[in-house]
Write a protein that holds these residues in place. Structure first.
Motif, mmCIF file in Angstrom:
data_model
loop_
_atom_site.group_PDB
_atom_site.id
_atom_site.type_symbol
_atom_site.label_atom_id
_atom_site.label_comp_id
_atom_site.label_asym_id
_atom_site.label_seq_id
_atom_site.Cartn_x
_atom_site.Cartn_y
_atom_site.Cartn_z
ATOM 1 N N GLN A 413 0.805 -1.043 0.031
ATOM 2 C CA GLN A 413 -0.087 0.086 -0.052
ATOM 3 C C GLN A 413 0.805 1.261 0.187
ATOM 4 O O GLN A 413 0.284 2.229 -0.481
ATOM 5 C CB GLN A 413 -1.030 0.119 1.425
ATOM 6 C CG GLN A 413 -1.913 -1.246 1.238
ATOM 7 C CD GLN A 413 -1.182 -2.222 2.282
ATOM 8 O OE1 GLN A 413 0.036 -2.232 2.370
ATOM 9 N NE2 GLN A 413 -2.000 -3.282 2.488
ATOM 10 N N LYS A 443 -0.124 4.633 -1.758
ATOM 11 C CA LYS A 443 -0.592 4.799 -3.070
ATOM 12 C C LYS A 443 -2.289 5.010 -3.454
ATOM 13 O O LYS A 443 -2.295 5.815 -4.276
ATOM 14 C CB LYS A 443 -0.441 3.367 -3.676
ATOM 15 C CG LYS A 443 1.082 2.921 -3.973
ATOM 16 C CD LYS A 443 1.293 1.675 -4.236
ATOM 17 C CE LYS A 443 2.606 1.039 -4.406
ATOM 18 N NZ LYS A 443 2.744 -0.320 -4.992
ATOM 19 N N ASP A 444 -3.099 4.494 -2.341
ATOM 20 C CA ASP A 444 -4.442 4.666 -2.582
ATOM 21 C C ASP A 444 -5.019 5.871 -1.790
ATOM 22 O O ASP A 444 -4.864 5.809 -0.310
ATOM 23 C CB ASP A 444 -5.430 3.196 -2.107
ATOM 24 C CG ASP A 444 -6.767 3.423 -2.318
ATOM 25 O OD1 ASP A 444 -7.178 4.273 -3.019
ATOM 26 O OD2 ASP A 444 -7.479 2.278 -2.264
#
Length: 493
Positions: A413, A443-444
């Motif tokens: 992540q 990232k998200d």
């Protein structure tokens, strides 16, 4: 009995020898012709133009007088400020070489008028230079004799190198002047090499501080340069066969010729003597240095030698382990056996036991050396500390490379991670603390807050175990138009 007939020489062999001899002779003639064309300066010399050029440079009025005064000030400033570049600039603009070349040329061509003008102008130039330099050093804050700048000290005593420079510089100067179309660059280079102005300014400094040794040493150097430049001019003019001045009165011609010959002899004989004396001093100093390098050697002892050319004495201060008296006596015998140092003496200084010297001199030298050793040790300590810090930083960088790669594999992540130590101070306890701060970027961007906090706590616990420290802090930055640090910080429990 069979009659013995003389053997006839082979005509082919004789012809081959003659041919080889002619070839060798031809090669030798070509070499001699090449060297003649390369080194001959008679054909490209303009004698009449050279004489007129030298006569023009002898004059010392108006502009030349002011140029000399300004060049003296520039040279004095360079010597006072220990600036080699400024001293070189003063030598370039100085008009001192004109009368000196005129003296040599006037003697060579039997021109008593040129000779008298050269002597008069040179005397006026020297007096004016000494007065200007003395005035400058009297006005400026006094430099004590012991605090003389290296530029001043270098002009207080001539060496064999100064004589060599004056000889070859004078030769280069008159050859450059004799060439059709004077080589100005060569003349400027000679002005720098022969260094006529700095000794005069140093002599003025000697007058200003009332130190006869500085004054006499500087004037000695100036006189050596002057004599050898004039002598080189005389020799080249004779070699190039400059036309002699003709006199209507035969008696006057002989009188002038005798006077010129006498002046040339008076210049030549002291020059040879000075060259020989300086050469002997240089040989003795070199022999003294060789003696130190070859013989004065003892484990745990370091010699500090000083050669005094005036007293012909070599003083050797032995620092470190004490040297036994028999070894010192052996060194003294070796010194006495050196041919170049027969009339010289050596004195050894060792701790509180001093041979032919005072205790105070040795103590001063030892204190200076101890201060230098302490300074070197302090520098070594600082260098070692900097090297340790550099190794520590390199090790941290290596650890971070490994940790960042493990984060990439264990936490998909996370988009990026950065590291920096954070130093803080508690004002109540006055204690300093260092925390390893890791900043990550997810990232998200739609990842929930709870999920983010969970990942950061788990990462903090993992880093605490991985790096064997509980001083770990995880920060987060979020992607936005203006990226800012998240206010929520997660530390390891």
């Amino acid at each position: 009995m069979e009659s013995q007939q003389p053997q006839q020489e082979d005509p082919q062999l004789e012809s081959s020898l003659d041919s080889n001899q002619q070839r060798i002779s031809g090669i030798w003639e070509n070499i001699m012709a090449f060297l003649h064309d390369l080194l001959d300066i008679r054909q490209d010399s303009d004698r009449d133009e050279t004489i007129e050029s030298v006569k023009k440079d002898i004059s010392f009025q108006g502009h030349n007088a002011w140029i000399l005064i300004f060049s003296v000030f520039v040279a004095s400033i360079g010597l006072y400020a220990d600036s080699t570049a400024v001293v070189i600039g003063a030598m370039l603009i100085s008009p001192l070489m004109g009368p000196i070349v005129g003296m040599g040329l006037g003697t060579a061509i039997n021109d008593d008028t040129m000779l008298r003008r050269s002597w008069t102008n040179l005397l006026v130039m020297v007096v004016l230079s000494l007065f200007t330099a003395t005035l400058y050093f009297v006005i400026m804050p006094t430099i004590a004799f012991d605090d003389m700048t290296p530029e001043l000290k270098a002009r207080t005593y001539p060496t064999i190198l100064d004589v060599s420079i004056a000889i070859f510089g004078g030769l280069a100067l008159i050859v450059a002047k004799a060439k059709k179309g004077t080589i100005s660059n060569a003349i400027a280079g000679v002005a720098i090499a022969t260094a006529l102005m700095p000794p005069l300014c140093t002599a003025g400094y000697g007058i200003a501080i009332l130190n006869i040794s500085v004054f006499s040493g500087a004037m000695y150097l100036f006189c050596i340069n002057t004599v050898f430049i004039a002598l080189a001019t005389f020799l080249v003019c004779k070699l190039l066969r400059f036309p002699m001045v003709k006199y209507a009165n035969q008696a006057k011609r002989k009188r002038v010729s005798r006077l010129a010959s006498l002046i040339g002899l008076l210049v030549l004989l002291p020059s040879i003597y000075l060259f020989y004396e300086l050469y002997k001093d240089q040989v003795k100093e070199s022999a003294a240095n060789t003696f130190i390098n070859q013989y004065v050697d003892y484990e745990g002892m370091r010699p500090d030698a000083d050669w005094n050319g005036e007293t012909q004495t070599l003083d050797v201060v032995m620092v470190g382990a004490p040297v036994p008296d028999p070894i010192i006596e052996e060194w003294t015998k070796k010194f006495a056996q050196i041919e170049e140092l027969e009339e010289s003496q050596v004195r050894f200084y060792q701790g509180s036991s001093i041979l032919n010297a005072s205790n105070e001199a040795v103590e001063v030298v030892q204190e200076e050396l101890i201060d230098k050793l302490r300074l070197i040790q302090d520098k070594d300590v600082r260098i070692a500390a900097l090297e340790d810090e550099l190794r520590r930083l390199n090790e941290q960088n290596k650890n971070f490379d490994v940790v960042s790669e493990e984060v990439r594999l264990n936490y998909p992540q996370v988009a990026s991670i950065s590291y920096a130590p954070s130093v803080s101070k508690d004002f109540i306890t006055q204690q300093m603390d260092t925390v390893s701060e890791y900043t990550i970027l997810f990232k998200d961007t739609t990842l929930s807050t709870d999920r983010r906090v969970e990942i950061k706590k788990r990462m903090a616990s993992w880093l605490q175990y991985r790096l064997k420290t509980n001083k770990i802090q995880i920060n987060e930055i979020k992607r936005s138009l203006t990226t800012a640090m998240d206010s929520v910080k997660v530390s390891a429990p």
